[in-house]
Each structure stands twice: as C-alpha cells, then as structure tokens.
Write a protein that holds these residues in place. Structure first.
Motif, PDB file in Angstrom:
ATOM      1  N   ALA A 187       0.841  -1.179   0.073  1.00  0.00           N
ATOM      2  CA  ALA A 187       0.295   0.405   0.391  1.00  0.00           C
ATOM      3  C   ALA A 187       0.561   1.067   0.133  1.00  0.00           C
ATOM      4  CB  ALA A 187      -0.584  -0.101   1.201  1.00  0.00           C
ATOM      5  N   MET A 188       1.920   1.307   0.599  1.00  0.00           N
ATOM      6  CA  MET A 188       2.823   2.177   0.684  1.00  0.00           C
ATOM      7  C   MET A 188       3.165   2.674  -0.436  1.00  0.00           C
ATOM      8  SD  MET A 188       6.490   3.477   2.135  1.00  0.00           S
ATOM      9  CE  MET A 188       6.741   1.654   3.465  1.00  0.00           C
ATOM     10  N   GLY A 189       4.235   1.535  -1.206  1.00  0.00           N
ATOM     11  CA  GLY A 189       4.372   2.142  -2.637  1.00  0.00           C
ATOM     12  C   GLY A 189       3.369   2.344  -3.945  1.00  0.00           C
ATOM     13  N   ALA A 190       2.311   2.339  -3.328  1.00  0.00           N
ATOM     14  CA  ALA A 190       0.811   2.320  -4.355  1.00  0.00           C
ATOM     15  C   ALA A 190       0.325   3.551  -3.706  1.00  0.00           C
ATOM     16  CB  ALA A 190      -0.215   1.524  -4.317  1.00  0.00           C
ATOM     17  N   PHE A 191       1.118   4.576  -2.772  1.00  0.00           N
ATOM     18  CA  PHE A 191       0.261   5.308  -2.367  1.00  0.00           C
ATOM     19  C   PHE A 191       1.899   6.181  -3.234  1.00  0.00           C
ATOM     20  CE2 PHE A 191       1.314   9.152   0.557  1.00  0.00           C
ATOM     21  CZ  PHE A 191       0.522   9.759   0.250  1.00  0.00           C
ATOM     22  N   SER A 192       2.520   5.957  -2.884  1.00  0.00           N
ATOM     23  CA  SER A 192       3.449   6.560  -3.904  1.00  0.00           C
ATOM     24  C   SER A 192       3.786   6.758  -4.977  1.00  0.00           C
ATOM     25  CB  SER A 192       5.364   7.214  -3.560  1.00  0.00           C
ATOM     26  OG  SER A 192       5.701   5.985  -1.625  1.00  0.00           O
ATOM     27  N   LEU A 193       3.226   5.432  -5.938  1.00  0.00           N
ATOM     28  CA  LEU A 193       3.187   5.632  -7.116  1.00  0.00           C
ATOM     29  C   LEU A 193       2.176   6.721  -7.308  1.00  0.00           C
ATOM     30  CD1 LEU A 193       4.001   4.900 -10.105  1.00  0.00           C
ATOM     31  CD2 LEU A 193       2.548   1.891  -9.044  1.00  0.00           C
TER      32      LEU A 193
END
Lengths: 402, 402
Positions: free
Chosen positions: A222-228
């Motif tokens: 989820a963190m990566g998807a948020f940053s993306l």
C-alpha cells in the motif's frame, strides 16, 4: 547522441534476424543501409561471414549502477546487514575508506557489457553530499570514452535520499547542468519520510532541466501504491507524458488486482514505463498484465558485483533468462517476450533512438550461435560477433581492442 | 557403490579447500589419502598443479530428469499448455512420436554434469504404461557406464501417476527389482485423486524392496500440507526414518508459519529431507527455516532442456546461484549455505557415502579459479580440473575423453 563511424562499408553475410530467414546486412556510415538476400557491397567493403548465426539487435540494459561495481577487482567480502538503509550506509562508508574509483570501474563494466553485445545502457549514478559529483564525473568520462560504440544514459541518483541530507537537491541540480541525461529519485515515503515534499522537489528539478525522471520505488504494498499515485499525479500535472519511469515498482506485485489494474491503466495513459530486474526473492510487477495494459516493461540487471550484491554479470541475455525464470516463461513465444524486455521494449522505454534491425537504424548487431530467440535466452551463447555503431567491437566474447 | 580406480597416486598441489589455507591433496586408489602442506608422493605419482585454485568437493545434483533431456539435440519448440497435466500428456505423446532415446540422452547429460564437476547425482526416471521400463533401462545403462566416475541414484518415477493408469504399480515393482535405487512418487491428491490409496500402494512397494522414497509434491497450500501429513504418517508407521525425501514441497512456502513449523519439526524428527530447485516463479519452502528446524535441504535442477522446460544447464554452481537469488542470500556466509545445498547437505540428504574433502573420502575434487565459495557461486567459473573417483575426468570444462 552517439556518433557513427564513417569508413568503409561492412557486409555481414548469412545471418537470421530474430531467427527468420537468412539475409545479409549492409552497414554504411554506422547505420544499417540494407537488409536482404545476396546483397552486393563495394569492393572495399569489409565482409563478416555469419554462417547462419542468429542476429539480434544490440542489447539494452535499462537499469544498472556502473559507478558502484567492483567488477575486475579483488573479491569484496559481504557481511552487510539486511535492511535497505544498512546497504546505503555501508556503501557510503566503504567508498570513503577505499577511494573507490567510479570512473575506472564504470569503464570496466561498460566495456564488459559491450563485449556481451549491450550497445545501449541506462546507469544510475550516486549523487550525495559526501561524494558530491565525483561519481557522476567519472561516469560521464566513461560515457564520453565509449560514445562511438555504446550509448550510455546517465541518471543522477540520490542514493542516500533527497531530503535527509541537505544540499542533495542542489547537487542533483548541478548534475543535470553537468550533463546527466535523466533525473533519478528514490522511495519518497520509506527513505525521505515526506513524500509530497520529496516529489515536489524532484519534479521541480526535472522541470528546470526539462529532464526525464526515473524513480527507484522499492516501497511495498500500500505504501508503494500510495507513492506511485503521487508520482502519477505529478507526471500528469507537469505534462511529463512519456518521460517518467518507475524502477522496481514491487508494490505492483502486491496490491489487489483492481488497485494494480487501475495503476497500470494510469501508467499506460501517461506513458510511464516500468523497469525491472525481476528479482527472484521479491514480489514483482506482473509482466504480462503490465504489457497487456499497455505499459512498456524494460529489463535491467540493477547492481553488479558491488557492496549491495555479489551477483550479476554484464550480460543482458542472462538477465532475459532470469526474467523468463521469474515469470515462468517456457514457451518459445513467451521467451521472445523476455528478450523483448532487453531489446525493443528496452530501447523504447528508455528512449534510445534509431534502434532495431531495419535500414536506417544504428548498426548495432549481435551474432550468436542459436536456433532462435528462445535458445539464445536460455543458453546465453558467447557473442560470436558484436557490431556497435557500425564497428566490429567484440568477437567470441572478447573486446577487439583490449 | 561406485568402484574406485587403482593405478598410480595423484598429487594435487596447492589448492585451497573451500577457500582455506593452501594444501596438497594426495589421492590413492580412488580415495583421498592425505590433505596437508607440502605432501610427499611416490615417484610414480601424477602431479596436478592447482596454482592456488579453490578446491570444492564433487558437486551433488539432488533432483534431475536425465531421461527427459534433449541436451545436445536440435532445439525443441515449446508450445505446451500451462497446466501440469498438459506437460505430462505432451511429453508422453512427444516421446511416442519421436522415439526419444533415454539411454543416449541420459548419458550425454550425465557426462555434461561430470564435466562441470558433478560426481553424485539423483535422477528421476519415468516409468509408465506406455514406455514400460524402457527409459529406466536406458538410464541404468548410463549408471553402469559411468560407475567409476559418477555415482548415479536412479529413482523409478510414476510421472503419469500411480493409480490413474492401471499397471503402473506393477511396473514400479519391477523397476525396483531391476535395480532402481529409490522409489518415486507424485502428488497423491492432485494427480492420483486418492491420496490414501496412492500412498498406501507406494509405501507398500517401498516396503517390499526396502527402498528409500522420493515424492514430487507440487501440491499447493493446504492440499500439499495435507498430503505431506499423510506421507509423514506413513514414514513413521513404516519405520522409514531417514529414508524419505520430499521434492519441491511448495506447500511449505504457502501455509501459515505455525503449520509450517509443525510440519518441519516432524520432518526433522523423521529425518525427512527436502529437495528443491528453488524456482523463481513459485512459493518455495523457506530455506533457513528448514535448516534451523533441522531439515536437510538439498538442491537440484529439476528437468534440463526437455519438453517441460527450455531452461537449465548441468552446472550445480549455477543452481547454487539460483538458490542464492531465490532466497536473497547476499552475504558470504549465506552464499556458503547455497553451496552447501549442492555439496555436503546434498550428499547427506541423498545418502551418498564417503563424501567430502577428508582423508578416506572418495576422491571427487573440483578446482575453480575463485577467491572463495561465495565467488564460485556467483561467478560459476569454468571447472579448471575435475577429479572423480580418483581419476582426472575433465579439464577447463571439457571431458578428458570426448
């Protein structure tokens, strides 16, 4: 741009482009002049007999770190801790203590790549407040030294974070002014701790220099998807269609399929490219889903024989094999996809121009003894001949001028 | 048992066992007679100069399919469907149509393994109602032909299932009587559809022949864990402590940690070994958790260049590298674990006797130019010298007698 040689014609006879019917390839002034059966050439033309070898276009490395490598040096004993920050801190300390020469090392590895048929290459170069632009300057010298035969894109990369060490943004700014081709970024949440500010600073620098962006996004789930999502917002707002790449993007292999598909659709619409080393030990973006969504997927080795990893060889056919193994590509038509990541899609994703085996393309030719593309990927045969920018640069895996 | 050569002594000078201090190794009558500094030898002794090379014990292949390979033949175009049963059915049809020669092919691949330093090898050989014992007989001829230099364990393997094609159990029975070393099994739920009866038949055959068992368990998650439980029940009831191996065991990478740990504890108590190719595209048993629990983990390539897979080379250092990549083993001490899977643990798990670099062990020696074990795994150097059963069998990657 890469310069091309003038000099006499080169005729490469009896080769099979990507496993097709045998043809001759005529090279003139560094470019492919003609492809066809029984081509004629001027009497002064140099002739290379292909003996029915498989012909591949020059191979493309989409993500490596030439400046970090210890290729050709004594063995580096790795006893580094397991966290990302352990590896970052260890490397900075090692370089300070060892006087690591990024110029000499990048040249050694780039030449080894070339001997294995890699004629286009994107490398991330560390820029930080300890080393300043020293590594960048070394790699720019390598880019310059090899410009006739290898096109190197240099990414100015804040390996130690953009915000944590004040002065890094200014160093990136100076890097772009000094000739870096692409602006690099790194985990805006996990490393910088302030994703909005981190990305705003990064896109601000890119805007000043009209530079493309390539962001290492290791952040999981989820963190990566948020940053993306934040990255895609800015790609859109800054009008950077077709100018942004996501390296790694592990989160795309972890979020739910609907979330993933929404992100992929948006990436495709904005022309955001995915660059992957297809690591065996981590979740990875799903290759076929990315391609089906219209996202260009590029293959890369990541680091080779450095303080981060002992693994790696400068051979894009081996990387294609590892991509094939990671995605369980077994059929011949699937193995062609693995090769595509380090040839056509690699060139398209990184923006390398004049690429391919058609007349007019830069004459980057790789000959191997293999039945076809699938065998080339799994067997990784010695490169029988490498032509780069129209010049014969390597034969049987060895550089012509050592 | 492997016979050993008599003949003159062999003195291998100046080598570094597993990267340790330089020693000489004296070989007499096929065994290591002494290891130490500045050893003397009889005047008739043959001398090999190691020049400080890294010395490894003979490499161990724990799971391959010599009979299936198309190594050295024309490229096989793979357009096989994605399911396990597609691959099984395709292979049977291909063999029937092509007249595939398991004897010649197994010999070719076994020799290629030997040239790369593999001196002990466990191979699964297809036994089914179509081919009968034809593949087995071919591989038994290979075992016999190479017995002085390579110890081959032959597993009689019901690739098409044990229950589905009546007559298979009888063929397995005859296989064991004909000289197979190990009884093979396959997915008692997913392929046989009747796990209790499948395993009862299998363990019944093993009991009649007092044979060890090696079961391919591809079944995922809960189904695999269920089958594994049934296997462990029978290993215990039949008193087969230390005689049962699980190949693949993907389920151990998927079930919850408490379930997994309970299974591993039971496997350790019963001496049940895990054999893995560490595939990059599937969940895998956690290597370190297995070892920490006391389960011996053995590495193997699985099939090489056959109708199942285009991948694979007969090189256990490359397999060790792939194990390292799959489990993200980066430190030197971790890479030693990857090597252990294809050396000491490989030999222990398969029950290969007289293994190692100590006096008394069979003289299986592999010399490579590398700083230490970690470099040997990541760089996979050409085998400078291979000694098997006391004989020099290969030099610089090539068999001595072609």
């Amino acid at each position: 741009m890469v310069s091309v040689s003038s000099g006499p014609e080169l005729l490469v006879r009896n080769v099979r482009p990507l496993g097709g019917d045998p043809v001759d390839v005529l090279v003139r002034e560094g470019r492919i002049a003609a492809v066809g059966a029984n081509l004629g050439a001027s009497p002064s033309a140099r002739v290379e007999e292909g003996d029915g070898a498989l012909l591949l276009p020059g191979l493309v490395e989409g993500h490596t770190h030439l400046d970090k490598t210890m290729w050709g040096l004594d063995w580096y004993r790795n006893d580094v801790g397991p966290q990302l920050i352990d590896k970052i801190d260890n490397e900075r300390a090692f370089r300070e203590a060892s006087g690591h020469d990024a110029g000499a090392q990048s040249l050694a590895l780039a030449r080894a790549f070339l001997a294995n048929g890699t004629t286009r290459l994107r490398t991330h170069v560390d820029v930080d407040t300890q080393a300043g632009l020293r590594h960048l300057e070394g790699v720019l010298r390598t880019r310059s030294a090899l410009q006739d035969v290898q096109q190197i894109q240099v990414v100015a990369f804040p390996q130690s974070g953009l915000l944590g060490r004040p002065g890094t943004a200014e160093l990136l700014d100076r890097s772009m002014a000094a000739g870096a081709d692409v602006l690099g970024g790194l985990d805006p949440c996990a490393i910088d701790g302030d994703p909005v500010r981190s990305l705003d600073v990064l896109f601000g620098i890119a805007e000043r220099h009209a530079s493309p962006i390539d962001i290492h996004l290791h952040e999981p789930g989820a963190m990566g998807a948020f940053s993306l999502g934040l990255i895609l917002d800015r790609a859109e707002a800054h009008g950077l269609q077709g100018r942004v790449a996501i390296s790694h993007g592990f989160c795309l292999g972890e979020v739910t399929q609907p979330e993933r598909d929404a992100l992929l659709a948006r990436m495709a619409r904005l022309g955001v490219v995915l660059i992957t080393s297809a690591p065996a030990s981590r979740p990875v973006p799903p290759l076929m889903a990315c391609r089906d969504a219209g996202v260009v997927v590029v293959g890369g080795n990541d680091g080779i024989r450095d303080t981060w990893t002992p693994y790696g060889v400068p051979d894009m056919l081996e990387r294609a094999m590892l991509i094939g193994l990671r995605y369980n590509l077994r059929r011949d038509d699937e193995l062609a996809v693995a090769l595509d990541c380090v040839t056509e899609s690699g060139a398209r994703g990184c923006g390398f121009a004049d690429y391919g085996l058609q007349p007019g393309c830069r004459a980057d030719l790789v000959l191997v003894d293999a039945h076809g593309v699938a065998e080339a990927v799994v067997a990784r045969p010695v490169r029988r001949l490498v032509v780069a920018g129209g010049q014969v640069v390597a034969r049987d895996g060895l550089m012509r001028h050592q």
